[in-house]
Design a protein around this motif. Structure first.
Motif, short mmCIF file in Angstrom:
data_model
loop_
_atom_site.label_atom_id
_atom_site.label_comp_id
_atom_site.label_asym_id
_atom_site.label_seq_id
_atom_site.Cartn_x
_atom_site.Cartn_y
_atom_site.Cartn_z
N ARG A 105 -11.87 35.86 -33.85
CA ARG A 105 -12.77 35.26 -34.85
C ARG A 105 -13.88 34.47 -34.18
O ARG A 105 -14.98 34.34 -34.72
N ALA A 106 -13.61 33.94 -32.98
CA ALA A 106 -14.63 33.19 -32.23
C ALA A 106 -15.61 34.10 -31.51
O ALA A 106 -16.53 33.62 -30.84
N GLY A 107 -15.41 35.42 -31.64
CA GLY A 107 -16.33 36.37 -31.01
C GLY A 107 -15.95 36.78 -29.62
O GLY A 107 -16.73 37.46 -28.95
N GLU A 108 -14.77 36.41 -29.16
CA GLU A 108 -14.34 36.78 -27.81
C GLU A 108 -13.78 38.20 -27.78
O GLU A 108 -13.31 38.72 -28.79
N SER A 109 -13.85 38.80 -26.61
CA SER A 109 -13.21 40.10 -26.38
C SER A 109 -11.82 39.87 -25.80
O SER A 109 -11.63 39.02 -24.93
N VAL A 110 -10.86 40.63 -26.29
CA VAL A 110 -9.47 40.48 -25.87
C VAL A 110 -9.04 41.75 -25.15
O VAL A 110 -9.31 42.86 -25.62
N ASP A 111 -8.39 41.60 -24.02
CA ASP A 111 -7.82 42.73 -23.28
C ASP A 111 -6.53 42.24 -22.65
O ASP A 111 -6.54 41.56 -21.62
N ARG A 112 -5.39 42.58 -23.26
CA ARG A 112 -4.13 42.05 -22.78
C ARG A 112 -2.98 42.96 -23.18
O ARG A 112 -3.11 43.81 -24.05
N VAL A 113 -1.84 42.76 -22.52
CA VAL A 113 -0.64 43.51 -22.83
C VAL A 113 0.09 42.79 -23.96
O VAL A 113 0.30 41.57 -23.90
N VAL A 114 0.48 43.55 -25.00
CA VAL A 114 1.17 42.96 -26.14
C VAL A 114 2.39 43.81 -26.49
O VAL A 114 2.45 45.00 -26.18
N LEU A 115 3.34 43.17 -27.14
CA LEU A 115 4.51 43.86 -27.68
C LEU A 115 4.32 44.00 -29.18
O LEU A 115 4.13 42.99 -29.87
N ARG A 116 4.35 45.21 -29.68
CA ARG A 116 4.06 45.44 -31.10
C ARG A 116 5.17 46.26 -31.75
O ARG A 116 5.87 47.03 -31.09
N GLN A 117 5.28 46.09 -33.07
CA GLN A 117 6.32 46.75 -33.84
C GLN A 117 5.81 48.09 -34.37
O GLN A 117 4.78 48.16 -35.02
N THR A 118 6.52 49.15 -34.08
CA THR A 118 6.22 50.46 -34.65
C THR A 118 7.35 50.82 -35.61
O THR A 118 8.36 50.13 -35.70
N ALA A 119 7.18 51.92 -36.32
CA ALA A 119 8.23 52.36 -37.24
C ALA A 119 9.51 52.71 -36.51
O ALA A 119 10.60 52.66 -37.09
N ASP A 120 9.40 53.03 -35.22
CA ASP A 120 10.56 53.43 -34.42
C ASP A 120 11.08 52.33 -33.51
O ASP A 120 11.97 52.56 -32.69
N GLY A 121 10.51 51.14 -33.61
CA GLY A 121 10.95 50.04 -32.75
C GLY A 121 9.78 49.39 -32.04
O GLY A 121 8.61 49.75 -32.24
N GLN A 122 10.08 48.45 -31.18
CA GLN A 122 9.04 47.70 -30.47
C GLN A 122 8.62 48.45 -29.21
O GLN A 122 9.43 49.02 -28.51
N ARG A 123 7.30 48.42 -28.96
CA ARG A 123 6.74 49.07 -27.78
C ARG A 123 5.65 48.18 -27.19
O ARG A 123 5.00 47.40 -27.89
N TYR A 124 5.43 48.36 -25.89
CA TYR A 124 4.36 47.64 -25.20
C TYR A 124 3.07 48.43 -25.28
O TYR A 124 3.05 49.66 -25.10
N PHE A 125 1.98 47.71 -25.56
CA PHE A 125 0.65 48.31 -25.61
C PHE A 125 -0.34 47.44 -24.84
O PHE A 125 -0.14 46.22 -24.70
N SER A 126 -1.40 48.09 -24.38
CA SER A 126 -2.58 47.36 -23.89
C SER A 126 -3.55 47.28 -25.06
O SER A 126 -3.94 48.30 -25.62
N LEU A 127 -3.90 46.06 -25.47
CA LEU A 127 -4.74 45.84 -26.65
C LEU A 127 -6.15 45.43 -26.22
O LEU A 127 -6.32 44.51 -25.42
N ARG A 128 -7.15 46.12 -26.76
CA ARG A 128 -8.56 45.75 -26.57
C ARG A 128 -9.22 45.69 -27.94
O ARG A 128 -9.00 46.58 -28.78
N ASN A 129 -10.00 44.66 -28.18
CA ASN A 129 -10.73 44.60 -29.44
C ASN A 129 -12.21 44.89 -29.20
O ASN A 129 -12.77 44.59 -28.13
#
Length: 534
Positions: A212-236
């Motif tokens: 919301r502050a206008g920053e760019s994010v690039d980080r590893v996150v743990l996210r919930q999928t329909a089949d369970g939790q998985r690690y992703f690299s997230l970029r906005n």
């Protein structure tokens, strides 16, 4: 010639309307003026002809100019509309602008008013056309982006912040496939509610604040999928192409890689524990045993004590080799300049070589981690000395004996050095003697690319590719596939760690290691891919 500008003039005074049309054409030849008296006729004209601008009086019948403007705006929300009237007041002007008039101009006496009107029309049309071109361009960009969005291979969704909450507005096919949520389920749902595990909510709120502050994010996150939790690299991507979209979130599935990294971290922790045990819990008892052995020698003279001493030495060697393997395998980040002939001679003196001879057949200067390179060279020396055959191969024309070299070896005349013979050396004499002759170990240059091992000089190219350590013993066995594996030894009492250490430390530099045959039929280890300093 300029593009024609079609003007629709609505005025219930035919004489004034005709006069206005004439002066407008005089001001700008591009003007094409259509004159009507009533709003209904004007709407019919708008429905049947392309019009660039409407100029209207306020006092019309049966509706006034403001009501006519409102009717025009229903079908043509962006068409330039100028209220040109003799009834001038701030109230009318304000009402016209509020209703969507592009401009407001009061009628005056004299002809100068037509120049002003012509200028207002031209400016309004120019802005309108520029806006339409921009809209068309934006529409094409949206269409291209929409196609790219759908075909983009990474899971992606478009989001909008509503009351500081990220809401999913669109998802692509890759998102549906990877996360297991279809568009009907995902669109309109809070990002945090759909894909953020409860224990990751604090991190997600921090990401929301940064985005919301206008920053760019690039980080590893743990996210919930329909089949369970998985690690992703997230970029906005903070990109808004249309109303209702504040940006895009792009995910790269790195779950398997992350799992491997976690497994490696666990193994490294176990390795650190193992190193600690070897370094402390094994060395201490060995030191005690060695000290007790010294005391036992003072008390009695038994041949069995020599076997105990030999066993202690072997245990010590295994401990040192094991620690070297465990601690030295990481990649090399910093390398210095190393003069290979100088250090090869220096490190020769630190190895128990008995009657073995050293021949220096290189003048290379290379970039390396000197400490790890020392482990490489010393282990190759020990391997050549300790695993020499009892049926020594004859030297080709005594090429490396006492400084004499083959034409491709480039060895200085004093290149051959003899191993230390000090009383402190514990190596048995027959470890390096072969039917009365000592083994000769050569350090030389691998020429031309990969080096083919056909001679002590290396390959056929001109540029040095690396260096080799060779001997004139019996050589390696025919099956060399597992020579560099830990624990593999051709000698009954060998630890099997020497060449494994060489391989790991060389690979830490980014070098390649090859076991081959020397010119005399002995063993030769080539190390290539070396950064040679010219």
């Amino acid at each position: 010639m300029s593009e024609p500008i079609r003007v629709l003039h609505v005025d219930n005074d035919p004489e004034f309307a005709d006069l206005t049309a004439e002066f407008l054409r005089r001001e700008n030849e591009a003007f094409s003026v259509v004159t009507v008296r009533e709003p209904e006729a004007a709407r019919a004209t708008l429905a049947g002809e392309p019009i660039d601008c409407v100029v209207s009086d306020y006092e019309l019948t049966p509706v006034d100019g403001i009501e006519f403007l409102e009717a025009v705006r229903e079908d043509h929300p962006d068409l330039p509309f100028i209220l040109f009237t003799g009834r001038g007041s701030e109230e009318v002007a304000s009402e016209a602008i509020s209703a969507g008039a592009t401009d407001y101009l009061q009628k005056e006496t004299g002809t100068s008013q037509y120049a002003v009107l012509a200028n207002r029309i031209e400016n309004a049309v120019t802005r309108h056309q520029a806006r339409r071109r921009s809209q068309r361009k934006l529409r094409r960009e949206r269409e291209r982006f929409s196609a790219l969005f759908e075909e983009f291979p990474e899971p992606t969704f478009a989001y909008e912040y509503v009351d500081n909450e990220p809401i999913i507005r669109e998802v692509n096919d890759a998102f549906e496939e990877t996360f297991g949520y279809d568009a009907e389920r995902a669109v309109g749902t809070s990002v945090d509610d759909l894909v953020v595990p409860p224990d990751q909510m604090t991190e997600a709120k921090e990401i929301d604040e940064r985005v919301r502050a206008g920053e760019s994010v690039d980080r590893v996150v743990l996210r919930q999928t329909a089949d369970g939790q998985r690690y992703f690299s997230l970029r906005n991507i903070p990109l808004s192409l249309e109303e209702g979209i504040d940006g895009f979130a792009v995910f790269t599935d790195i779950h398997e890689r992350k799992r491997r990294e976690q497994d490696l971290e666990r193994k490294n922790e176990q390795l650190e524990q193992f190193v600690s045990i070897v370094s402390h819990d094994l060395r201490n008892p060995l030191n005690v045993a060695s000290s007790r052995l010294t005391l036992a020698r003072d008390d009695c003279d038994s041949e069995h004590l020599e076997y105990v001493a030999s066993a202690h030495d072997r245990i010590g060697t295994i401990i040192e080799d094991t620690l070297t393997l465990a601690r030295q395998g990481d990649s090399v980040d910093e390398m210095g300049v190393v003069d290979l002939p100088t250090v090869a001679r220096r490190w020769w003196e630190s190895v128990q070589t008995a009657d073995a001879d050293l021949a220096i057949a290189t003048e290379l200067t290379i970039r390396a981690d000197a400490d790890r390179l020392r482990h490489v060279i010393e282990n190759l020396y020990r391997n050549a000395v300790e695993h020499g055959s009892t049926s020594r191969q004859p030297l080709a024309d005594d090429a490396v004996e006492h400084g004499s070299t083959s034409p491709r070896s480039h060895a200085p005349e004093d290149a051959v050095e003899h191993g230390p013979t000090s009383p402190g050396s514990q190596a048995p004499q027959d470890a390096v003697e072969h039917d009365g002759e000592s083994v000769t170990i050569t350090v030389g240059t691998v020429e031309g690319g990969e080096g083919n091992g056909d001679s002590e000089g290396g390959g056929d190219g001109d540029a040095p590719a690396g260096f080799f350590v060779a001997d004139d013993g019996a050589g390696f066995p025919a099956d060399r596939d597992d020579l560099f594996e830990p624990g593999v030894s051709t000698e009954p009492d060998g630890t099997g760690f020497g060449l494994a250490i060489v391989r790991d430390l060389a690979e830490a530099h980014g070098w390649d290691v090859t076991a081959t045959e020397s010119e005399t039929g002995g063993a030769r280890v080539e190390i290539t891919g070396v950064n040679v300093v010219e």
